[in-house]
Design a protein around this motif. Sequence first.
Motif, PDB file in Angstrom:
ATOM      1  N   GLN A   1       0.842  -1.187   0.000  1.00  0.00           N
ATOM      2  CA  GLN A   1       0.000   0.000   0.000  1.00  0.00           C
ATOM      3  C   GLN A   1       0.883   1.245   0.000  1.00  0.00           C
ATOM      4  O   GLN A   1       2.103   1.167   0.136  1.00  0.00           O
TER       5      GLN A   1
ATOM      6  N   THR B   1      -8.011  -1.353   6.291  1.00  0.00           N
ATOM      7  CA  THR B   1      -9.457  -1.149   6.184  1.00  0.00           C
ATOM      8  C   THR B   1      -9.879   0.160   5.535  1.00  0.00           C
ATOM      9  O   THR B   1     -11.023   0.279   5.086  1.00  0.00           O
ATOM     10  N   THR B   2      -8.997   1.158   5.484  1.00  0.00           N
ATOM     11  CA  THR B   2      -9.388   2.430   4.862  1.00  0.00           C
ATOM     12  C   THR B   2      -9.255   2.337   3.338  1.00  0.00           C
ATOM     13  O   THR B   2      -8.379   1.634   2.833  1.00  0.00           O
ATOM     14  N   ASP B   3     -10.121   3.042   2.632  1.00  0.00           N
ATOM     15  CA  ASP B   3     -10.095   3.009   1.164  1.00  0.00           C
ATOM     16  C   ASP B   3      -9.604   4.337   0.600  1.00  0.00           C
ATOM     17  O   ASP B   3      -9.949   4.718  -0.514  1.00  0.00           O
TER      18      ASP B   3
END
Length: 438
Positions: free
Chosen positions: A326, A360-362
Amino acid sequence: MFITDHTGTVLYANKQTESLYLVPREYLVGKTVEELERNRIFNPSITKQVLIEKKKKTIIQETKIGKKVLVTATPVFDEVGQIKYVISYSHDVTELIHLRQYVTEMEKEMKKVRNELHDLRFHKHMDDGVIASSLSMKKVTSFAKRIARFDIPVLITGASGVGKTTIAKFIHHHSERAAKPVVEISCSELPEALLDIELFGMADSSDDDPLSTKKPGMLHELDGGTLILDKIEHLPDSLQVKLLNLLRDRKFVPVGGNTPVDTNVRLIVTTSADLEKKVQAGDFRQDLYSRLSVAPIHIASLQERPEDIYVMLMEFNNRFNVQYQQNKRFQQRAIDQLVKYRWPGNVRELEDLVERMILTTDVQMIGIEHLPDKVVDDNESIDMSKKTLTELLEEFEAKIIKNAYMKTKSTTKLAEELGISQPTATRKLQKYKHLLEE
């Protein structure tokens, strides 16, 4: 500008085409775009594509001297829907493309520099894997290095999740035993009988050799290494006696045996409990406590060392970005909120939260709105029950003063942080002195 007929023959070329393609207009007019393409005047031919696809197109061409040309071609249809002309407009974008390539290279170089600066910055606050930005943690690592050279037991205390095992392994890696194994055993996870065998092993009564073991324990298998006993306060009384004998004589007797066995294992114990109180209550042996606390180390909770929170946050952020492929970052307001949070779960809680945010964050930039409610509410909640407006305002002011002073540590910097005078900052600190001591 070019105008061709339905066969791709050039009918018209304006004056600017001469400087763009470095050929006279007379040379272009009358030739087909296929001929010009074969002669490398330009490549590829957009007119050919428009004649085939019968629609407007835009492409990048290259001239015979390597210029990059942005070309847009539009078909002109007759009354029966057949292409009659193709009109194309060309713009030299060589410099623009070169500039874009330059910007791309500069972005790569800047990313490399940022990564190098990041590594240097964290190297400054890292000591063989231990983050030590705060004064208290610097003292811990300095003391740990000093006692690592001496083959003595070490007692490490601190709240759950502060990194006691990390410091224990840090001591091992700075000792002469670094090349040998280090193993951690929790005294709270095994029943007394199994913990006894796990530590001291079991003698083999069927063998004539009194030193023969049916199951070797950690004190036998870790020869030359380090044993970390976590949650030492849960060690049963009978094993406290055996551990005391081990520290005193460097020998132990396996379960079911009679003959002492020599051992060469360093012992480091960790606890979240107040062992002194347990000694006073009769729940822990005084003589064993005295043996273990020759070189005690206490690790402060994360709330007491906010300087470490930011460095840990960045370290965990980068680690989980790499692990999960990420490229997420925390916005400054979110960072400020995380630094102010009390962290009852200490380093372990911080690490778990950062991993959860990465997974979990987009979004690429994690804001305060993405943080768990408990993290946000912890710094903003004020008990309004049975309080006047003046009392509520003073409580809110006290929270601001306390949080700012924990970050600045001086009245001058506190004044700058809050936009007040230094004398005012001093008076406010005196007014809320009782809060700073909590």
